[in-house]
Write a protein that holds these residues in place. Structure first.
Motif, PDB file in Angstrom:
ATOM      1  N   GLN A  30       0.839  -1.202   0.000  1.00 37.81           N
ATOM      2  CA  GLN A  30       0.000   0.000   0.000  1.00 37.81           C
ATOM      3  C   GLN A  30       0.873   1.249   0.000  1.00 37.81           C
ATOM      4  N   LEU A  31       0.549   2.206  -0.861  1.00 36.50           N
ATOM      5  CA  LEU A  31       1.288   3.470  -0.920  1.00 36.50           C
ATOM      6  C   LEU A  31       1.133   4.226   0.395  1.00 36.50           C
ATOM      7  N   THR A  32       2.211   4.918   0.782  1.00 31.79           N
ATOM      8  CA  THR A  32       2.250   5.685   2.017  1.00 31.79           C
ATOM      9  C   THR A  32       2.178   7.171   1.697  1.00 31.79           C
ATOM     10  N   VAL A  33       1.224   7.877   2.279  1.00 31.52           N
ATOM     11  CA  VAL A  33       1.067   9.311   2.026  1.00 31.52           C
ATOM     12  C   VAL A  33       2.203  10.086   2.684  1.00 31.52           C
ATOM     13  N   LYS A  34       2.932  10.857   1.873  1.00 34.98           N
ATOM     14  CA  LYS A  34       3.948  11.779   2.387  1.00 34.98           C
ATOM     15  C   LYS A  34       3.302  13.128   2.666  1.00 34.98           C
ATOM     16  N   LYS A  35       2.537  13.613   1.651  1.00 34.83           N
ATOM     17  CA  LYS A  35       1.778  14.854   1.829  1.00 34.83           C
ATOM     18  C   LYS A  35       0.676  14.932   0.790  1.00 34.83           C
ATOM     19  N   ASP A  36      -0.407  15.594   1.164  1.00 32.14           N
ATOM     20  CA  ASP A  36      -1.505  15.813   0.231  1.00 32.14           C
ATOM     21  C   ASP A  36      -1.096  16.858  -0.797  1.00 32.14           C
TER      22      ASP A  36
END
Length: 190
Positions: A30-36
């Protein structure tokens, strides 16, 4: 002149499919959010991959989420020179006949036969924004960048959807040419 439109400068990046994400990072990863990002639901990921061609490479190119139905790489034309490829300037998602590339991740690599484009300049806008600006989806306009190196960009595509937020996307080459950054503004020239 129209109302000021915020600018977003787009650096080289990768949009990845579920199938390719499994190969690059492992089954079910699953991709990990760094920033919106400015566009609703879009985000920069912690994950990065290497871009490799026979003539050049870039290390640690950021993936943008969420997953897409097809893997796509967006680069500036200066990047293309280093990679030794000639991508078409096109709307995002129009990949037919574009150059291929190899993506290298921590668990594997994916060799794409096509998928590299230089994204055309575009303005994301809602239907209300489009009505206020007097534009329709897929209409092509000019935008004026003010400032020290002010210039007018031609062939800017209007992209209309109520899932968008008003913003003009330029790539790093274009931002550097106009000496503008994310957060500066442009105006449509009628």
């Amino acid at each position: 002149m129209s109302k000021p439109i915020p600018v977003g400068i787009s650096a080289r990046h990768v949009h990845v499919s579920r199938e390719d994400l499994d190969i690059l990072f492992g089954e079910g990863y699953q991709l990990t959010v760094k920033k919106d990002l400015s566009q609703p639901g879009q985000f920069a990921c912690e994950e990065q991959v290497d871009l490799v061609t026979e003539k050049g490479s870039f290390k640690k190119v950021r993936i943008l989420g969420p997953e897409r139905k097809q893997t796509q790489i967006e680069i500036a034309l200066t990047d293309a020179l280093k990679l030794g490829i000639n991508p078409p300037v096109r709307d995002s998602g129009d990949l037919k006949g574009s150059p291929g590339i190899t993506l290298v991740g921590p668990k594997g690599q994916v060799k794409l036969d096509e998928g590299v484009v230089a994204a055309c300049r575009h303005i994301h806008m809602t239907t209300a924004d489009a009505a206020e600006l007097g534009l329709k989806d897929k209409e092509v306009v000019k935008v004026r960048c003010g400032g020290e190196r002010g210039l007018i960009f031609d062939n800017v595509l209007a992209r209309v959807s109520d899932s968008f937020q008003l913003e003009c996307h330029l790539d790093t080459d274009e931002g550097n040419a106009a000496k503008i950054n994310t957060g500066n503004t442009v105006e449509i020239v009628k």
